[in-house]
Design a protein around this motif. Structure first.
Motif, PDB file in Angstrom:
ATOM      1  N   SER A 121      -2.652   1.374   0.408  1.00 34.16           N
ATOM      2  CA  SER A 121      -2.327   1.614   1.813  1.00 34.16           C
ATOM      3  C   SER A 121      -1.833   3.041   1.964  1.00 34.16           C
ATOM      4  CB  SER A 121      -1.256   0.631   2.304  1.00 34.16           C
ATOM      5  OG  SER A 121      -0.998   0.806   3.691  1.00 34.16           O
ATOM      6  N   HIS A 122      -1.997   3.590   3.171  1.00 30.47           N
ATOM      7  CA  HIS A 122      -1.433   4.911   3.453  1.00 30.47           C
ATOM      8  C   HIS A 122      -1.092   5.014   4.930  1.00 30.47           C
ATOM      9  CE1 HIS A 122      -5.344   6.042   5.167  1.00 30.47           C
ATOM     10  NE2 HIS A 122      -5.923   5.637   4.032  1.00 30.47           N
ATOM     11  N   HIS A 123      -0.017   5.700   5.188  1.00 27.51           N
ATOM     12  CA  HIS A 123       0.397   5.993   6.560  1.00 27.51           C
ATOM     13  C   HIS A 123       1.418   7.115   6.508  1.00 27.51           C
ATOM     14  CE1 HIS A 123       1.863   4.560  10.755  1.00 27.51           C
ATOM     15  NE2 HIS A 123       0.716   5.203  10.874  1.00 27.51           N
ATOM     16  N   GLY A 124       1.317   8.037   7.435  1.00 26.18           N
ATOM     17  CA  GLY A 124       2.272   9.131   7.439  1.00 26.18           C
ATOM     18  C   GLY A 124       2.209   9.938   6.162  1.00 26.18           C
ATOM     19  N   ASP A 125       3.366  10.093   5.505  1.00 29.42           N
ATOM     20  CA  ASP A 125       3.460  10.933   4.307  1.00 29.42           C
ATOM     21  C   ASP A 125       3.120  10.208   3.010  1.00 29.42           C
ATOM     22  OD1 ASP A 125       4.252  13.098   5.821  1.00 29.42           O
ATOM     23  OD2 ASP A 125       6.398  12.796   5.468  1.00 29.42           O
ATOM     24  N   TYR A 126       2.957   8.894   3.049  1.00 28.26           N
ATOM     25  CA  TYR A 126       2.870   8.149   1.793  1.00 28.26           C
ATOM     26  C   TYR A 126       1.533   7.442   1.599  1.00 28.26           C
ATOM     27  CZ  TYR A 126       7.880   8.870   1.258  1.00 28.26           C
ATOM     28  OH  TYR A 126       9.117   9.436   1.125  1.00 28.26           O
ATOM     29  N   VAL A 127       1.097   7.440   0.342  1.00 27.82           N
ATOM     30  CA  VAL A 127      -0.061   6.666  -0.112  1.00 27.82           C
ATOM     31  C   VAL A 127       0.426   5.840  -1.297  1.00 27.82           C
ATOM     32  CG1 VAL A 127      -2.445   6.727  -0.908  1.00 27.82           C
ATOM     33  CG2 VAL A 127      -1.574   8.570   0.535  1.00 27.82           C
ATOM     34  N   ALA A 128       0.075   4.553  -1.334  1.00 29.70           N
ATOM     35  CA  ALA A 128       0.605   3.697  -2.392  1.00 29.70           C
ATOM     36  C   ALA A 128      -0.430   2.691  -2.855  1.00 29.70           C
ATOM     37  CB  ALA A 128       1.860   2.963  -1.904  1.00 29.70           C
ATOM     38  N   ILE A 129      -0.150   2.121  -4.026  1.00 28.61           N
ATOM     39  CA  ILE A 129      -0.992   1.072  -4.604  1.00 28.61           C
ATOM     40  C   ILE A 129      -0.087   0.023  -5.234  1.00 28.61           C
ATOM     41  CG2 ILE A 129      -1.225   2.266  -6.845  1.00 28.61           C
ATOM     42  CD1 ILE A 129      -4.112   1.168  -6.951  1.00 28.61           C
ATOM     43  N   ALA A 130      -0.507  -1.235  -5.152  1.00 30.02           N
ATOM     44  CA  ALA A 130       0.201  -2.343  -5.805  1.00 30.02           C
ATOM     45  C   ALA A 130      -0.830  -3.181  -6.549  1.00 30.02           C
ATOM     46  CB  ALA A 130       0.937  -3.201  -4.779  1.00 30.02           C
ATOM     47  N   SER A 131      -0.464  -3.685  -7.715  1.00 32.86           N
ATOM     48  CA  SER A 131      -1.374  -4.539  -8.486  1.00 32.86           C
ATOM     49  C   SER A 131      -0.644  -5.776  -8.982  1.00 32.86           C
ATOM     50  CB  SER A 131      -1.970  -3.774  -9.676  1.00 32.86           C
ATOM     51  OG  SER A 131      -0.977  -3.498 -10.650  1.00 32.86           O
ATOM     52  N   GLU A 132      -1.431  -6.812  -9.233  1.00 35.87           N
ATOM     53  CA  GLU A 132      -0.914  -8.070  -9.770  1.00 35.87           C
ATOM     54  C   GLU A 132      -1.895  -8.604 -10.810  1.00 35.87           C
ATOM     55  OE1 GLU A 132       1.818 -10.026  -9.370  1.00 35.87           O
ATOM     56  OE2 GLU A 132       2.790  -8.498  -8.134  1.00 35.87           O
ATOM     57  N   PRO A 133      -1.382  -9.297 -11.844  1.00 33.25           N
ATOM     58  CA  PRO A 133      -2.268  -9.818 -12.882  1.00 33.25           C
ATOM     59  C   PRO A 133      -2.880 -11.173 -12.565  1.00 33.25           C
ATOM     60  CG  PRO A 133       0.007 -10.213 -13.491  1.00 33.25           C
ATOM     61  CD  PRO A 133       0.047  -9.437 -12.205  1.00 33.25           C
ATOM     62  N   LEU A 134      -2.270 -11.947 -11.638  1.00 32.96           N
ATOM     63  CA  LEU A 134      -2.750 -13.300 -11.346  1.00 32.96           C
ATOM     64  C   LEU A 134      -2.839 -13.560  -9.848  1.00 32.96           C
ATOM     65  CD1 LEU A 134      -1.784 -16.588 -13.159  1.00 32.96           C
ATOM     66  CD2 LEU A 134      -1.797 -16.500 -10.672  1.00 32.96           C
ATOM     67  N   CYS A 135      -1.761 -13.310  -9.125  1.00 39.79           N
ATOM     68  CA  CYS A 135      -1.725 -13.580  -7.687  1.00 39.79           C
ATOM     69  C   CYS A 135      -2.535 -12.548  -6.912  1.00 39.79           C
ATOM     70  CB  CYS A 135      -0.281 -13.537  -7.170  1.00 39.79           C
ATOM     71  SG  CYS A 135       0.821 -14.763  -7.898  1.00 39.79           S
ATOM     72  N   LEU A 136      -2.990 -12.944  -5.720  1.00 41.52           N
ATOM     73  CA  LEU A 136      -3.503 -11.963  -4.776  1.00 41.52           C
ATOM     74  C   LEU A 136      -2.380 -11.003  -4.417  1.00 41.52           C
ATOM     75  CD1 LEU A 136      -5.353 -14.251  -2.188  1.00 41.52           C
ATOM     76  CD2 LEU A 136      -6.357 -13.046  -4.139  1.00 41.52           C
ATOM     77  N   VAL A 137      -2.722  -9.759  -4.143  1.00 49.14           N
ATOM     78  CA  VAL A 137      -1.701  -8.800  -3.718  1.00 49.14           C
ATOM     79  C   VAL A 137      -2.196  -8.041  -2.498  1.00 49.14           C
ATOM     80  CG1 VAL A 137      -2.492  -6.950  -5.271  1.00 49.14           C
ATOM     81  CG2 VAL A 137      -0.121  -6.962  -4.448  1.00 49.14           C
ATOM     82  N   GLY A 138      -1.300  -7.871  -1.535  1.00 54.99           N
ATOM     83  CA  GLY A 138      -1.589  -7.075  -0.350  1.00 54.99           C
ATOM     84  C   GLY A 138      -0.477  -6.067  -0.154  1.00 54.99           C
ATOM     85  N   LEU A 139      -0.835  -4.898   0.353  1.00 59.12           N
ATOM     86  CA  LEU A 139       0.133  -3.808   0.529  1.00 59.12           C
ATOM     87  C   LEU A 139      -0.102  -3.149   1.878  1.00 59.12           C
ATOM     88  CD1 LEU A 139       2.213  -1.648  -0.562  1.00 59.12           C
ATOM     89  CD2 LEU A 139       0.217  -0.464  -1.521  1.00 59.12           C
ATOM     90  N   ASP A 140       0.981  -2.845   2.580  1.00 61.66           N
ATOM     91  CA  ASP A 140       0.849  -2.096   3.816  1.00 61.66           C
ATOM     92  C   ASP A 140       2.017  -1.132   3.954  1.00 61.66           C
ATOM     93  OD1 ASP A 140      -0.774  -1.721   6.232  1.00 61.66           O
ATOM     94  OD2 ASP A 140       1.061  -2.261   7.279  1.00 61.66           O
ATOM     95  N   ILE A 141       1.736   0.044   4.524  1.00 61.33           N
ATOM     96  CA  ILE A 141       2.755   1.058   4.786  1.00 61.33           C
ATOM     97  C   ILE A 141       2.754   1.362   6.278  1.00 61.33           C
ATOM     98  CG2 ILE A 141       3.437   3.467   4.427  1.00 61.33           C
ATOM     99  CD1 ILE A 141       2.206   3.354   1.681  1.00 61.33           C
ATOM    100  N   VAL A 142       3.938   1.492   6.846  1.00 62.91           N
ATOM    101  CA  VAL A 142       4.067   1.945   8.231  1.00 62.91           C
ATOM    102  C   VAL A 142       5.117   3.048   8.285  1.00 62.91           C
ATOM    103  CG1 VAL A 142       3.385  -0.239   9.297  1.00 62.91           C
ATOM    104  CG2 VAL A 142       5.798   0.186   8.797  1.00 62.91           C
ATOM    105  N   SER A 143       4.938   3.940   9.226  1.00 68.64           N
ATOM    106  CA  SER A 143       5.965   4.942   9.513  1.00 68.64           C
ATOM    107  C   SER A 143       6.315   4.837  10.981  1.00 68.64           C
ATOM    108  CB  SER A 143       5.476   6.361   9.183  1.00 68.64           C
ATOM    109  OG  SER A 143       4.391   6.716  10.008  1.00 68.64           O
ATOM    110  N   CYS A 144       7.599   4.975  11.297  1.00 72.90           N
ATOM    111  CA  CYS A 144       8.043   4.827  12.675  1.00 72.90           C
ATOM    112  C   CYS A 144       9.267   5.699  12.890  1.00 72.90           C
ATOM    113  CB  CYS A 144       8.375   3.373  12.991  1.00 72.90           C
ATOM    114  SG  CYS A 144       9.000   3.110  14.661  1.00 72.90           S
ATOM    115  N   THR A 145       9.182   6.572  13.858  1.00 75.70           N
ATOM    116  CA  THR A 145      10.312   7.451  14.171  1.00 75.70           C
ATOM    117  C   THR A 145      10.934   7.076  15.511  1.00 75.70           C
ATOM    118  OG1 THR A 145       8.808   9.042  15.190  1.00 75.70           O
ATOM    119  CG2 THR A 145       9.349   9.363  12.860  1.00 75.70           C
ATOM    120  N   SER A 146      10.600   5.878  15.995  1.00 74.64           N
ATOM    121  CA  SER A 146      11.072   5.454  17.309  1.00 74.64           C
ATOM    122  C   SER A 146      12.397   4.715  17.222  1.00 74.64           C
ATOM    123  CB  SER A 146      10.001   4.583  17.976  1.00 74.64           C
ATOM    124  OG  SER A 146       8.770   5.251  18.034  1.00 74.64           O
TER     125      SER A 146
END
Length: 248
Positions: free
Chosen positions: A100-125
């Motif tokens: 996932s990526h948003h704003g200043d950050y890009v990231a990755i997550a991994s898992e050996p067995l379970c499904l994995v989901g990743l999300d990034i948000v940025s909010c200055t409000s």
């Protein structure tokens, strides 16, 4: 299996590449990825797309020990990235990852067995919007884990938490005990959420990319209750060095 639980994050605001630097990093990747990166007009969007793919290849190489030239990463029809590999040769029951990526950050997550989901948000409000974005981030991580995308009825997904810890989810009013969620503050008003859950929940197209989707409760819980990993901060230069060292 703990080695398969990885969380990496890159602050792309700290990378100010020259055209030569950008091209060098781009050509570390297979040719078929180039058009999906350089299609963007703005440099910041190109950086996010490039770093997302660098993270995928670098993490797969480091965790699974696969030579870069043998790594093939494709996407399902819904757009979820997956690793193509001889399923019989994997060290983990179901190694998978999400980016996932948003704003200043890009990231990755991994898992050996379970499904994995990743999300990034940025909010200055204001705080009310921040609260909304936190919930949205969790919902996005869930739909990305199962591989169905944002078209899924997010109104069916309901989260409960205690101070943004002990997060649980209900789908159509039913508590999903086979799922776990985390919410992390990355800094600079950016948040990342990670969802992990049962492979039987995956879309059919994504399920076909997995080694196994059916587990008995004992085996599944071994994956579900693995210790979560903190996000490790990486630089683009560190990712590039992983490629360069592997290629000699």
């Amino acid at each position: 299996m703990e080695k398969g639980v990885q969380r990496w994050v890159v602050d792309i605001s700290k990378w100010d590449p020259t055209p030569h630097d950008f091209s060098f990093a781009l050509y570390l990747l297979p040719q078929h990825h180039h058009s999906s990166i350089i299609k963007y007009v703005k440099l910041e969007d190109r950086k996010r797309a490039l770093v997302s793919r660098l993270l995928q290849y670098a993490l797969v190489h480091q965790v699974l020990g696969i030579p870069f030239e043998e790594i093939t990463i494709n996407r399902t029809i819904e757009g979820k990235p997956y690793l193509e590999i001889d399923k019989a040769g994997m060290d983990f029951p179901n190694f998978n990852f999400n980016v996932s990526h948003h704003g200043d950050y890009v990231a990755i997550a991994s898992e050996p067995l379970c499904l994995v989901g990743l999300d990034i948000v940025s909010c200055t409000s204001d705080e009310i919007l921040i609260e909304f974005y936190r919930y949205w981030c969790l919902k996005e991580a869930y739909v990305k884990a199962i591989g169905i995308g944002v078209a899924y009825g997010l109104d069916k997904v309901e989260f409960h938490h205690t101070g943004w810890g002990n997060i649980s989810v209900k789908i159509d009013g039913e508590t999903m005990t086979e799922w776990k969620f985390w919410l992390f503050e990355l800094g600079k008003r950016h948040w990342a959420s990670v969802a992990k859950g049962h492979p039987k929940s995956a879309t059919e197209s994504y399920k076909r990319t997995l080694r196994q989707s059916d587990f008995d409760e004992e085996d599944y819980n071994k994956g579900l209750y693995l210790p979560d990993a903190p996000f490790l901060s990486k630089t683009v230069e560190q990712l590039i060095s992983i490629f360069c060292e592997a290629k000699g």
